[in-house]
Design a protein around this motif. Structure first.
Motif, PDB file in Angstrom:
ATOM      1  N   ARG A 280       0.730  -1.493  -0.130  1.00 11.38           N
ATOM      2  CA  ARG A 280      -0.089   0.279   0.171  1.00 11.38           C
ATOM      3  C   ARG A 280       0.664   1.391  -0.171  1.00 11.38           C
ATOM      4  O   ARG A 280       2.287   1.423   1.108  1.00 11.38           O
ATOM      5  N   TYR A 281       0.493   2.139  -0.642  1.00 10.35           N
ATOM      6  CA  TYR A 281       1.321   3.562  -0.780  1.00 10.35           C
ATOM      7  C   TYR A 281       0.452   4.805  -0.709  1.00 10.35           C
ATOM      8  O   TYR A 281      -0.838   4.269  -1.127  1.00 10.35           O
ATOM      9  N   ASP A 282       0.275   5.998   0.080  1.00  8.37           N
ATOM     10  CA  ASP A 282      -0.513   6.260   0.435  1.00  8.37           C
ATOM     11  C   ASP A 282      -0.110   7.748  -1.048  1.00  8.37           C
ATOM     12  O   ASP A 282       1.458   8.647  -0.068  1.00  8.37           O
ATOM     13  N   ILE A 289       3.303   2.071   3.450  1.00  8.38           N
ATOM     14  CA  ILE A 289       2.114   1.458   4.278  1.00  8.38           C
ATOM     15  C   ILE A 289       3.207   0.542   4.756  1.00  8.38           C
ATOM     16  O   ILE A 289       2.450  -0.329   3.239  1.00  8.38           O
ATOM     17  N   VAL A 337      -3.064   4.526  -1.645  1.00  6.59           N
ATOM     18  CA  VAL A 337      -4.814   4.863  -0.631  1.00  6.59           C
ATOM     19  C   VAL A 337      -4.250   6.309  -0.389  1.00  6.59           C
ATOM     20  O   VAL A 337      -3.466   7.109  -0.184  1.00  6.59           O
ATOM     21  N   ILE A 339      -5.567   9.721   1.262  1.00  7.60           N
ATOM     22  CA  ILE A 339      -6.350   9.464   3.593  1.00  7.60           C
ATOM     23  C   ILE A 339      -6.975  10.824   3.033  1.00  7.60           C
ATOM     24  O   ILE A 339      -7.298  12.090   2.960  1.00  7.60           O
ATOM     25  N   GLN A 353      -9.829   6.791   3.952  1.00  2.00           N
ATOM     26  CA  GLN A 353      -9.086   6.149   3.270  1.00  2.00           C
ATOM     27  C   GLN A 353      -9.846   4.866   2.056  1.00  2.00           C
ATOM     28  O   GLN A 353     -10.652   4.639   2.003  1.00  2.00           O
ATOM     29  N   GLU A 355      -9.520   4.230  -1.883  1.00  2.00           N
ATOM     30  CA  GLU A 355      -8.329   2.754  -2.310  1.00  2.00           C
ATOM     31  C   GLU A 355      -8.482   3.414  -4.074  1.00  2.00           C
ATOM     32  O   GLU A 355      -9.541   3.662  -4.627  1.00  2.00           O
TER      33      GLU A 355
END
Length: 431
Positions: A280-282, A289, A337, A339, A353, A355
């Motif tokens: 997962r990448y913010d 993440i 991700v 936010i 969050q 996606e």
């Protein structure tokens, strides 16, 4: 029937004479040996290379081992690989001039000290070395380090949908359904009967892939690993981590397996190329993440065989197909991700969050992709593109659907593309 693998053949051709060992890796039975010993061999002949300057040797062939004076009975009794000194003597007898020689070595890990032998050949200006390997040791993702930084990996996948369609006798709509059911292992694709396809896939899983993992890692509890495979097979494209999986084991299997053991098993499965994980990448925070991750199978036919061809969800299967295609094309693929802060019904600020299925990076290029099996109405479409609209950069954003739609951009610059255009035209996402 010949299945052309031009995508990988061209990779080998471009790497000729680069001073490195060309290492073809990939899940067993994906076509590595055929690529090297048939397609690439024919390419060399067509380029005018003298047949005597192409040395093919398969370390799992009794006929070839006898050529170097090996005793199959003695090798089995002593539980050893082929004698490297005998092999080197055989190669020396074949090198009779200073012209370029091409070594095409299959299952090279079945020779003892193969790393040292191959490193030695790199010091010869007239030797270009290409190898494949398919047992537990050679399937390790760390294999390139065995060649002290002088290994050049060509990672091979089972047939892409475009390769599959090149030999499929039917239209692309029927083809995609079969592809998502039985996968792209060449041996399976070339079979006519569905029962035969299912049987071979189940045998491959039990007799080759799982046994290789057990043999390499000396796993004592076979049931735990098989249970983990069943859980992963039933939840492709779902977020998971060792702790969550541990809780599933405890509640469903009444097992006391630890999260550390599960993490090891996941690593083993990834090392064997049976599965791949997407981290997962913010997108806004520009940070990774660590957990949870998504897990995908390198071949859907193997995944479906694992669950006896039950629970075939088209939505998740299509997502898995898109992921594999992106990886094959050379993208580094993460799960995005986004936010956001929103107001709830009471007016309170709530963090959510959103996606993005795939964040695809290649050098400085980035593409965001959402997989949506069907877009029956504007409400569903708005739901799918909502994460895109919360991203404040200008990278390309694409919505891929099974619906038969013509490629089009909306007022937000989001491209909608049908799955067939994406899979059959590698330039479609760049137009």
């Amino acid at each position: 029937m010949i299945i052309q693998r031009d995508f990988y053949l061209n990779k080998l051709i471009k790497r000729k004479h680069n001073g490195q060992v060309k290492v073809i890796t990939g899940i067993r039975r994906c076509g590595k040996s055929y690529l090297l010993n048939n397609l690439f061999y024919d390419h060399l002949l067509n380029c005018g290379v003298d047949e005597q300057h192409i040395i093919r040797f398969a370390f799992d062939s009794a006929d070839d081992l006898i050529l170097i004076g090996e005793s199959l009975i003695k090798m089995q009794k002593e539980k050893r690989g082929a004698d490297p000194e005998k092999f080197m003597e055989y190669i020396r007898s074949k090198i009779v001039d200073k012209e370029m020689y091409y070594l095409l070595l299959d299952e090279v890990q079945l020779m003892d000290c193969f790393e040292t032998v191959l490193n030695g050949y790199l010091r010869h200006d007239n030797m270009d070395v290409f190898v494949t390997g398919s047992n537990a040791k050679f399937l390790s993702k760390d294999i390139i380090t065995e060649f002290a930084g002088r290994g050049d990996e060509i990672h091979m996948y089972p047939l892409s949908f475009a390769e599959f369609m090149s030999v499929y006798n039917g239209d692309k709509y029927e083809g995609l359904s079969e592809y998502m059911l039985y996968g792209g292992i060449p041996q399976v694709v070339l079979m006519d009967e569905e029962d035969d396809k299912a049987k071979v896939l189940q045998n491959l899983f039990e007799e080759i892939y799982i046994k290789d993992i057990f043999r390499r890692h000396k796993i004592k509890n076979q049931g735990e690993l098989e249970d983990l495979l069943n859980i992963l097979s039933s939840s492709i494209g779902s977020l998971s981590n060792p702790e969550k999986l541990k809780n599933t084991f405890r509640s469903v299997k009444k097992s006391s397996i630890t999260s550390n053991t599960i993490k090891k098993y996941l690593d083993y499965l990834e090392d064997s190329f049976l599965i791949e994980s997407a981290q997962r990448y913010d997108i806004k925070g520009k940070t990774y993440i660590e957990t949870p991750k998504k897990y995908y199978f390198s071949d859907l036919g193997l995944r479906n065989a694992r669950i006896n061809f039950r629970q075939i969800e088209q939505t998740h299967s299509m997502e898995n197909v898109i992921y594999n295609e992106l990886c094959m094309r050379g993208y580094n693929v993460d799960v995005g991700v986004v936010i956001v802060s929103e107001r709830d019904e009471k007016g309170n600020s709530v963090r959510k969050q959103l996606e993005v299925d795939f964040v695809c990076n290649s050098g400085s290029r980035r593409i965001y992709i959402q997989s949506a099996y069907s877009l029956p109405d504007e409400e569903k479409r708005a739901q799918e593109i909502r994460p895109f609209r919360k991203i404040d950069d200008s990278f390309k954003k694409i919505l891929i659907t099974r619906d038969i739609v013509k490629a089009n951009y909306d007022s937000n610059g989001i491209l909608t593309l049908n799955i067939f255009d994406f899979l059959l035209d590698p330039t479609a996402i760049e137009k």
